[in-house]
Design a protein around this motif. Structure first.
Motif, PDB file in Angstrom:
ATOM      1  N   GLY A 114      13.279  11.262  -7.619  1.00 57.88           N
ATOM      2  CA  GLY A 114      12.440  10.112  -7.285  1.00 57.88           C
ATOM      3  C   GLY A 114      13.044   8.802  -7.739  1.00 57.88           C
ATOM      4  N   LEU A 115      13.569   8.755  -8.960  1.00 60.19           N
ATOM      5  CA  LEU A 115      14.177   7.535  -9.466  1.00 60.19           C
ATOM      6  C   LEU A 115      15.475   7.205  -8.744  1.00 60.19           C
ATOM      7  CD1 LEU A 115      13.580   7.829 -13.320  1.00 60.19           C
ATOM      8  CD2 LEU A 115      12.368   6.395 -11.660  1.00 60.19           C
ATOM      9  N   PHE A 117      16.032   7.704  -5.535  1.00 55.65           N
ATOM     10  CA  PHE A 117      15.620   7.019  -4.311  1.00 55.65           C
ATOM     11  C   PHE A 117      15.147   5.607  -4.614  1.00 55.65           C
ATOM     12  CE2 PHE A 117      12.032   5.715  -1.634  1.00 55.65           C
ATOM     13  CZ  PHE A 117      12.684   5.592  -0.419  1.00 55.65           C
ATOM     14  N   PHE A 118      14.366   5.434  -5.675  1.00 55.74           N
ATOM     15  CA  PHE A 118      13.839   4.114  -6.019  1.00 55.74           C
ATOM     16  C   PHE A 118      14.975   3.154  -6.374  1.00 55.74           C
ATOM     17  CE2 PHE A 118      11.920   1.013  -8.962  1.00 55.74           C
ATOM     18  CZ  PHE A 118      10.887   0.545  -8.148  1.00 55.74           C
ATOM     19  N   ILE A 163       8.058   2.081  -0.122  1.00 60.53           N
ATOM     20  CA  ILE A 163       9.046   2.558  -1.092  1.00 60.53           C
ATOM     21  C   ILE A 163       8.357   3.308  -2.225  1.00 60.53           C
ATOM     22  CG2 ILE A 163      10.805   1.857  -2.747  1.00 60.53           C
ATOM     23  CD1 ILE A 163      11.631   1.553   0.181  1.00 60.53           C
ATOM     24  N   THR A 167       8.791   7.222  -3.126  1.00 59.24           N
ATOM     25  CA  THR A 167       9.245   7.573  -4.471  1.00 59.24           C
ATOM     26  C   THR A 167       8.339   8.624  -5.084  1.00 59.24           C
ATOM     27  OG1 THR A 167      10.190   5.368  -4.836  1.00 59.24           O
ATOM     28  CG2 THR A 167       9.716   6.700  -6.787  1.00 59.24           C
ATOM     29  N   TYR A 224       7.125  12.608   2.488  1.00 58.85           N
ATOM     30  CA  TYR A 224       7.802  11.313   2.362  1.00 58.85           C
ATOM     31  C   TYR A 224       8.677  11.021   3.578  1.00 58.85           C
ATOM     32  CZ  TYR A 224      11.473  14.412   0.559  1.00 58.85           C
ATOM     33  OH  TYR A 224      12.378  15.430   0.399  1.00 58.85           O
TER      34      TYR A 224
END
Length: 262
Positions: A114-115, A117-118, A163, A167, A224
């Motif tokens: 997740g981080l 992608f962020f 976004i 995430t 997502y």
């Protein structure tokens, strides 16, 4: 549990999973950025488009389960092979051990993907043009129409809610598939299998042939991905809730087996 979570997040395996996911995302978006720049301003892609491009059209799904399982499944394997698990069970109890391991693994695996992608999305927000579909027609995303949940969010902070949603979606699914790796490592304490078996199951799930009692399972990346509607959201959450319950049960059975037959 806090110390174990901190140890998992600041481990080299977390960094490896994060970097793998980040570079896979960037490997798709960076060339497209160069192409759009050379094509002139009228074809220049927005930061939002660059952030989402690898998810919708890239090879992120090829590395997603691998990265999610890399984070902490090997730690379980190490504890079993070293005999540490027996000491941990004697010191505490099976229930607290299972809750701690499942929770730490879920959070660490989810945060790694997740981080990544962020961070990738924030990089393009700092470099590329902000998304302004009302001003620039080339910033429109065709799949964000009708009842797709992303449509109303396009003009809010240049698509920032999209976004944040993706995430959280990747964090959730990263945790789920990281748990698959944890379960495999409990039953078969092999570092390679704890990554390869979940990856195989992930592709089998997404192959379109995954059915259970005649019900076709939603894609593992559906929460997502594009063309997402609220009914699909609820369906995906329900399916993955049941999947997580099954995984927790399998982990518990494997742990009890380890405790009784050391």
């Amino acid at each position: 549990m806090k110390e174990e979570l901190r140890s998992a997040i600041f481990s080299r395996w977390f960094l490896i999973a994060f970097v793998l996911m980040f570079l896979t995302l960037l490997g798709m978006s960076f060339p497209e950025r160069l192409i759009s720049i050379n094509s002139g301003e009228e074809n220049r892609m927005s930061a939002l488009q660059l952030a989402l491009l690898p998810i919708f059209f890239g090879g992120v799904m090829l590395i997603f389960p691998f990265s999610a399982c890399t984070v902490s499944a090997h730690r379980q394997t190490g504890e079993i092979r070293s005999g540490y698990i027996q000491w941990a069970l004697l010191r505490g109890n099976a229930r607290s051990y299972a809750i701690r391991k499942l929770s730490v693994n879920f959070l660490a695996s989810g945060l790694a993907v997740g981080l990544a992608f962020f961070a990738h999305a924030m990089l393009w927000r700092a470099i590329a043009w902000p998304s302004q579909a009302l001003l620039y027609s080339q910033h429109e995303i065709p799949s964000f129409i009708n009842d797709v949940i992303y449509a109303p969010w396009m003009e809010i902070a240049h698509g920032l809610p999209i976004i944040l949603w993706m995430t959280m979606g990747m964090l959730l699914m990263g945790g789920v598939w990281g748990t698959v790796g944890l379960v495999v490592s409990m039953w078969v304490p092999d570092a390679l299998l704890s990554v390869s078996v979940p990856t195989f199951l992930y592709f089998l799930w997404n192959s379109g042939s995954s059915r259970w009692l005649g019900y076709r399972l939603p894609s593992a990346s559906r929460i997502y991905n594009d063309a997402l509607t609220w009914p699909i959201v609820f369906e995906v959450l329900a399916v993955n809730f049941i999947w997580m319950l099954l995984l927790c049960l399998l982990y518990w059975l494997g742990l009890k087996r380890r405790a009784y037959h050391a």
